[in-house]
Write a protein that holds these residues in place. Sequence first.
Motif, mmCIF file in Angstrom:
data_model
loop_
_atom_site.group_PDB
_atom_site.id
_atom_site.type_symbol
_atom_site.label_atom_id
_atom_site.label_comp_id
_atom_site.label_asym_id
_atom_site.label_seq_id
_atom_site.Cartn_x
_atom_site.Cartn_y
_atom_site.Cartn_z
ATOM 1 N N ALA A 21 0.833 -1.209 0.000
ATOM 2 C CA ALA A 21 0.000 0.000 0.000
ATOM 3 C C ALA A 21 0.867 1.259 0.000
ATOM 4 O O ALA A 21 0.575 2.231 -0.716
ATOM 5 C CB ALA A 21 -0.926 -0.013 1.215
ATOM 6 N N LYS A 22 1.912 1.244 0.789
ATOM 7 C CA LYS A 22 2.811 2.404 0.842
ATOM 8 C C LYS A 22 3.491 2.621 -0.497
ATOM 9 O O LYS A 22 3.599 3.756 -0.997
ATOM 10 C CB LYS A 22 3.844 2.187 1.948
ATOM 11 C CG LYS A 22 4.684 3.400 2.280
ATOM 12 C CD LYS A 22 5.561 3.094 3.490
ATOM 13 C CE LYS A 22 6.429 4.302 3.833
ATOM 14 N NZ LYS A 22 7.298 4.028 4.999
ATOM 15 N N SER A 23 3.934 1.519 -1.118
ATOM 16 C CA SER A 23 4.595 1.613 -2.423
ATOM 17 C C SER A 23 3.632 2.100 -3.498
ATOM 18 O O SER A 23 3.979 2.947 -4.337
ATOM 19 C CB SER A 23 5.163 0.243 -2.801
ATOM 20 O OG SER A 23 5.689 0.253 -4.108
ATOM 21 N N ARG A 24 2.377 1.608 -3.474
ATOM 22 C CA ARG A 24 1.399 2.015 -4.477
ATOM 23 C C ARG A 24 1.038 3.497 -4.327
ATOM 24 O O ARG A 24 0.831 4.201 -5.315
ATOM 25 C CB ARG A 24 0.141 1.153 -4.355
ATOM 26 C CG ARG A 24 -0.934 1.472 -5.398
ATOM 27 C CD ARG A 24 -2.072 0.484 -5.293
ATOM 28 N NE ARG A 24 -3.201 0.851 -6.129
ATOM 29 C CZ ARG A 24 -3.300 0.587 -7.441
ATOM 30 N NH1 ARG A 24 -2.304 -0.066 -8.057
ATOM 31 N NH2 ARG A 24 -4.365 0.948 -8.126
ATOM 32 N N ALA A 25 0.968 3.978 -3.082
ATOM 33 C CA ALA A 25 0.664 5.392 -2.867
ATOM 34 C C ALA A 25 1.765 6.268 -3.462
ATOM 35 O O ALA A 25 1.481 7.275 -4.138
ATOM 36 C CB ALA A 25 0.506 5.660 -1.369
ATOM 37 N N LEU A 36 0.559 13.523 -2.037
ATOM 38 C CA LEU A 36 -0.206 12.561 -1.243
ATOM 39 C C LEU A 36 -1.135 13.290 -0.277
ATOM 40 O O LEU A 36 -0.774 14.321 0.309
ATOM 41 C CB LEU A 36 0.740 11.660 -0.446
ATOM 42 C CG LEU A 36 1.649 10.725 -1.247
ATOM 43 C CD1 LEU A 36 2.588 9.981 -0.305
ATOM 44 C CD2 LEU A 36 0.823 9.738 -2.059
ATOM 45 N N HIS A 37 -2.339 12.749 -0.093
ATOM 46 C CA HIS A 37 -3.264 13.335 0.879
ATOM 47 C C HIS A 37 -2.752 13.147 2.294
ATOM 48 O O HIS A 37 -2.904 14.033 3.153
ATOM 49 C CB HIS A 37 -4.647 12.681 0.744
ATOM 50 C CG HIS A 37 -5.593 13.088 1.834
ATOM 51 N ND1 HIS A 37 -5.671 12.428 3.043
ATOM 52 C CD2 HIS A 37 -6.502 14.100 1.893
ATOM 53 C CE1 HIS A 37 -6.586 13.011 3.810
ATOM 54 N NE2 HIS A 37 -7.112 14.028 3.122
ATOM 55 N N SER A 38 -2.148 11.985 2.591
ATOM 56 C CA SER A 38 -1.688 11.654 3.941
ATOM 57 C C SER A 38 -0.210 11.293 3.895
ATOM 58 O O SER A 38 0.369 11.092 2.818
ATOM 59 C CB SER A 38 -2.498 10.477 4.516
ATOM 60 O OG SER A 38 -3.889 10.709 4.412
ATOM 61 N N LEU A 39 0.387 11.233 5.049
ATOM 62 C CA LEU A 39 1.779 10.791 5.124
ATOM 63 C C LEU A 39 1.880 9.338 4.660
ATOM 64 O O LEU A 39 0.933 8.558 4.808
ATOM 65 C CB LEU A 39 2.291 10.919 6.556
ATOM 66 C CG LEU A 39 2.448 12.352 7.092
ATOM 67 C CD1 LEU A 39 2.828 12.325 8.568
ATOM 68 C CD2 LEU A 39 3.493 13.120 6.286
ATOM 69 N N TRP A 45 -0.358 1.737 7.036
ATOM 70 C CA TRP A 45 -1.207 1.256 8.126
ATOM 71 C C TRP A 45 -2.625 0.992 7.650
ATOM 72 O O TRP A 45 -3.314 0.104 8.184
ATOM 73 C CB TRP A 45 -1.213 2.257 9.271
ATOM 74 C CG TRP A 45 -0.010 2.130 10.144
ATOM 75 C CD1 TRP A 45 1.015 3.014 10.287
ATOM 76 C CD2 TRP A 45 0.291 1.012 10.985
ATOM 77 N NE1 TRP A 45 1.946 2.533 11.160
ATOM 78 C CE2 TRP A 45 1.526 1.300 11.620
ATOM 79 C CE3 TRP A 45 -0.346 -0.187 11.279
ATOM 80 C CZ2 TRP A 45 2.119 0.424 12.506
ATOM 81 C CZ3 TRP A 45 0.255 -1.068 12.165
ATOM 82 C CH2 TRP A 45 1.462 -0.765 12.776
ATOM 83 N N ASN A 46 -3.077 1.761 6.656
ATOM 84 C CA ASN A 46 -4.381 1.480 6.074
ATOM 85 C C ASN A 46 -4.423 0.072 5.486
ATOM 86 O O ASN A 46 -5.376 -0.688 5.694
ATOM 87 C CB ASN A 46 -4.693 2.517 4.994
ATOM 88 C CG ASN A 46 -5.826 2.079 4.077
ATOM 89 O OD1 ASN A 46 -6.957 1.926 4.490
ATOM 90 N ND2 ASN A 46 -5.493 1.826 2.815
ATOM 91 N N ALA A 188 -6.169 8.198 3.699
ATOM 92 C CA ALA A 188 -5.680 7.120 4.562
ATOM 93 C C ALA A 188 -5.612 7.560 6.018
ATOM 94 O O ALA A 188 -5.919 6.781 6.928
ATOM 95 C CB ALA A 188 -4.301 6.661 4.090
ATOM 96 N N ARG A 189 -5.214 8.812 6.244
ATOM 97 C CA ARG A 189 -5.101 9.278 7.627
ATOM 98 C C ARG A 189 -6.455 9.237 8.324
ATOM 99 O O ARG A 189 -6.563 8.822 9.477
ATOM 100 C CB ARG A 189 -4.556 10.704 7.645
ATOM 101 C CG ARG A 189 -4.315 11.269 9.047
ATOM 102 C CD ARG A 189 -4.045 12.751 9.002
ATOM 103 N NE ARG A 189 -5.215 13.459 8.491
ATOM 104 C CZ ARG A 189 -5.197 14.709 8.047
ATOM 105 N NH1 ARG A 189 -4.056 15.376 8.005
ATOM 106 N NH2 ARG A 189 -6.303 15.284 7.605
#
Length: 489
Positions: A21-25, A36-39, A45-46, A188-189
């Motif tokens: 998920a982190k890589s895809r974001a 990005l909308h969120s960190l 974590w999402n 995500a946040r």
Amino acid sequence: MALSFLLLTILVVAGLAYVLAKSRAFKSAGGDIRLLHSLPGYYGWNGALTVLLPTFLALLLWLAIQPVVVDHTVSGMISAESAAESTLGLVMSDVRRIADGLDLAVQNGVLTAQDASRLNTGSSDIRETLGAVGVALGAEVTAEKLEAAQTYRSATATGFWMRTVLVLLVALGGLAVSYRRTDKDFRARNFVEQVVKGILVFAALLAILTTVGIIFSLIFNTVEFFSLYPAEDFFFGLVWSPSFGGGSELGILPLIWATLYISLIALAVAVPVGLFAAIYLSEYASPTVRAVAKPLLEVLAGIPTIVYGLFALLTVGPLLVDIFGNDGALGVGWMQGGTAVMTAGLVMGIMLIPFVSSLSDDIINAVPQAMRDGSLGLGATHSETVKQVIMPAALPGIVGAILLAASRAIGETMIVVLGAGAAARLSMNPFDAMTTVTAKIVSQLTGDADFASPEALVAFALGMTLFVITLGLNIFALYIVRKYREQYD
């Protein structure tokens, strides 16, 4: 798949979801974190939470439902004749024990899986076979019980595999969902913070629901007790004489008196010592002395109460007899044995010293420094400042700490059981043996108690009474603290 290995697999899938998920974001934002909308961590974590939450929910539900379904299925194989000879619960207990013994025999190589499935009472001695792997059976292994045990093993094994498949499918589904919905615009946040908030709310509700469950369990059994025994005799009776054969007198007043008497002696020991220790440590001790003395004092709080009970029984009681007994140093003959109200009260007071001192120390340190400086600036000495400024300001909190210590003393059991004796009596002599509410709760629920009799159900009425007393003390302590603390904020 073993449960521990299944949990490890779930965590691995959750870790994989975090990374993907982190890589895809990052990829959806073209590597620019500003888009990005969120960190980035929130996206990870999402993904992990999307795997963990539904997976653990499915696992918990399965673990709760599977035993019920298996027991219901197997209990249908038990004939009415077998259930009539002993309760169905006892028969099912034997079935589960046989099934566990067969599993253990297969694990140890005593039997193969095929042999365990084909085993019958005519081909071998089941008791001897299971005894070889350390499983002792009290009742005879009938063909019906053996067949039910084999069905139990088969249904349980099938359930384990079905559980594994279901949990892995849910985990992989969560991985796919989290990966698919992750992009630079996904909030995500917000999702992660809502999940964390839900966990916090669940933890708070769990504590509240646990308390509610305890209260209702006490209430139901107390109501049942009072349907069998008059409430006025219970609350106003002066004699405590239970007899499971009938003709019991279950007056609570001797127990309440002993409970309050022992608690009063304990507070008479703990409050002065603990309060003076707190004043010294907070106002007079150097940082070096405080750093050493405070942890050493609080070591008392970590000693198990059973150790305090043994200390009362083996040391304090004989010491008091040597002083106040017939042949003691004073020769007054007040104390006939080592178990007495004074014995339990003194030891309980020692146990409560760190409780009082630690709370009082924190409360005294919470008094604003400006009040100290103002008093000293007006010419007061340090001792005058402590006596006339700091202690009045901290008094509401100290009173609350004392009341909380009192509720702790009222609920103590092991020190009373070993140090105070077992006699339920009304006496003013602190060197007499007496017993408390908590000690009688233990004695009424041990042994072969029939829970349909008032002699066993009285334990719940005692517990409910004790609960109301301690709850009242806690509420009063909180009221005192909240009412008067505002004057010094």
